[in-house]
Write an enzyme that holds these catalytic residues in place. Sequence first.
Site, short mmCIF file in Angstrom:
data_model
loop_
_atom_site.label_atom_id
_atom_site.label_comp_id
_atom_site.label_asym_id
_atom_site.label_seq_id
_atom_site.Cartn_x
_atom_site.Cartn_y
_atom_site.Cartn_z
N LYS A 76 5.13 -13.98 -1.21
CA LYS A 76 5.87 -14.79 -2.16
C LYS A 76 5.00 -15.98 -2.58
O LYS A 76 4.30 -16.57 -1.74
CB LYS A 76 7.16 -15.28 -1.51
CG LYS A 76 8.09 -16.08 -2.42
CD LYS A 76 9.38 -16.44 -1.66
CE LYS A 76 10.36 -17.22 -2.53
NZ LYS A 76 11.62 -17.52 -1.79
N SER A 151 15.88 -16.22 -3.97
CA SER A 151 14.74 -16.53 -4.82
C SER A 151 13.54 -15.61 -4.59
O SER A 151 12.57 -15.65 -5.34
CB SER A 151 14.30 -17.97 -4.57
OG SER A 151 13.87 -18.15 -3.22
N SER A 175 17.82 -16.28 0.50
CA SER A 175 16.82 -15.81 -0.45
C SER A 175 15.94 -14.67 0.04
O SER A 175 15.09 -14.19 -0.70
CB SER A 175 15.93 -16.98 -0.90
OG SER A 175 16.66 -17.88 -1.68
#
Length: 486
Positions: A76, A151, A175
């Site tokens: 990420k 997210s 997330s």
Amino acid sequence: MHDKTLTELAAGLRAGEFSSRELTQDLLGRIDRLDGRLNSFITVTAEQALAAAERADAARATGEAGPLNGLPLALKDIFCTRGIKTSCGSRMLDNFAAPYDAGVVERLAAAGTVSLGKTNMDEFAMGSSNENSFYGPVKNPWDLDAVPGGSSGGSAAAVAAGLVPAAMGTDTGGSIRQPAAFCGITGLKPTYGRVSRYGMIAYASSLDQAGPLARSAADCAHLLGAVAGHDVRDSTCVARGVPDYTTDLDAPLSGLKIGLPREYFGDGLSPEVESAVREAIKVFETLGATVRDVSLPHTHYAIPAYYVIAPAEASSNLSRYDGVRFGHRCEDPADLIDLYKRSRAEGFGEEVKRRILIGTHTLSEGFFDAYYKKAQQVRRLIRQDFLDAFDEVDVLMGPASPTPAFDLGANKDPVSMYLQDIYTIAVNLAGIPGISVPAGFAGNRPVGLQVLGTHFAEAQLLNVAHQFQQATDWHLRRPAFAEESA
């Protein structure tokens, strides 16, 4: 090779069926061909990946390969990576290349993994749909009209589409677990402090935690073992030994006590999601577990408490982005105040600005005690609810999200978006671990079962999830997007 789990790929590498370089080239080719339709990556690091794969192959040739050596994954874009853009999904950091590696990145590199690049995300990890990225929304490979969750939506979509076998994400209020549920993969949020936050760009420091997204619980067990452990550079990282999370994966579930929180099966839960979750729970009963109802009475306070605490911490953490030291800087500022104002106004997106404003307000004189202090007191009550429940049962189960993945652009109201995390947020407030595993479908969109445990019970959660996956095949299902594009 794209349809194999991380564990299967590791076995293939050990057996010499293919090399890490061949595997890496195959997946880089898939990313090049397919990601234009998903937008799951912000940065692809092909040159660095191939070099790392060659090093892994050399280590294997000399008998120095560990269990994760040569396995590709993605990160990420919230983890600092030396010399590579680390944007956090924001215009503010579009020009930022980190001067050092995050603790998670260091540990994965030491294990011999091969990073293929940095995945898309909601800006500064603020969002539940991956529509808040400066680089555009990510699409769900199960349905390109749907969101992948957020997210960590880029990481989840990349795994589900077979672009990578696993990826690292972060979980501040759901997330990892919510995008895992939306994309039909497995996602683990460890206990707060289990994994170092050093070099992980902060949103809400008392809530953020890194964890793996992969196709199976076994894959997550291998990855957690690699990244967990004490780090003196993170004062919140717990000095506690790291077990081998794969040891107890095959332990039987006979006698396991499962609690179903009444508050997780009430108004607002999609009937299709509830049906899939309840059918999944019946599987555990056939495996020897017992099920009973429990109560988490302060659950309805979780979202208001979270949206006081998290924005307050974000307001403090994001104050460092001022256009002076690093990040976006406006052109031709009239003076220092103009530099601050325009750099931040131009660099941050709407949702980030909204949360900074909320947080600054709740921390201001005259409101701190009324909002922030009160929210922290509620947080303690929520934590105690979980501890009381775990006095009665071993694990808690329920839906990871009240609905399956919703359409892109469907939730324009911020409050309706915040409510998507109603079953995940309390877990972060309490600091306990949780895992989401595929458990069925609502139409053509996946449903995730969330399993929660007490602090540092990751081994038990992985055992429970693995046994479920041995008895079902939901985690083996692949979206047509991945197979048509093979």
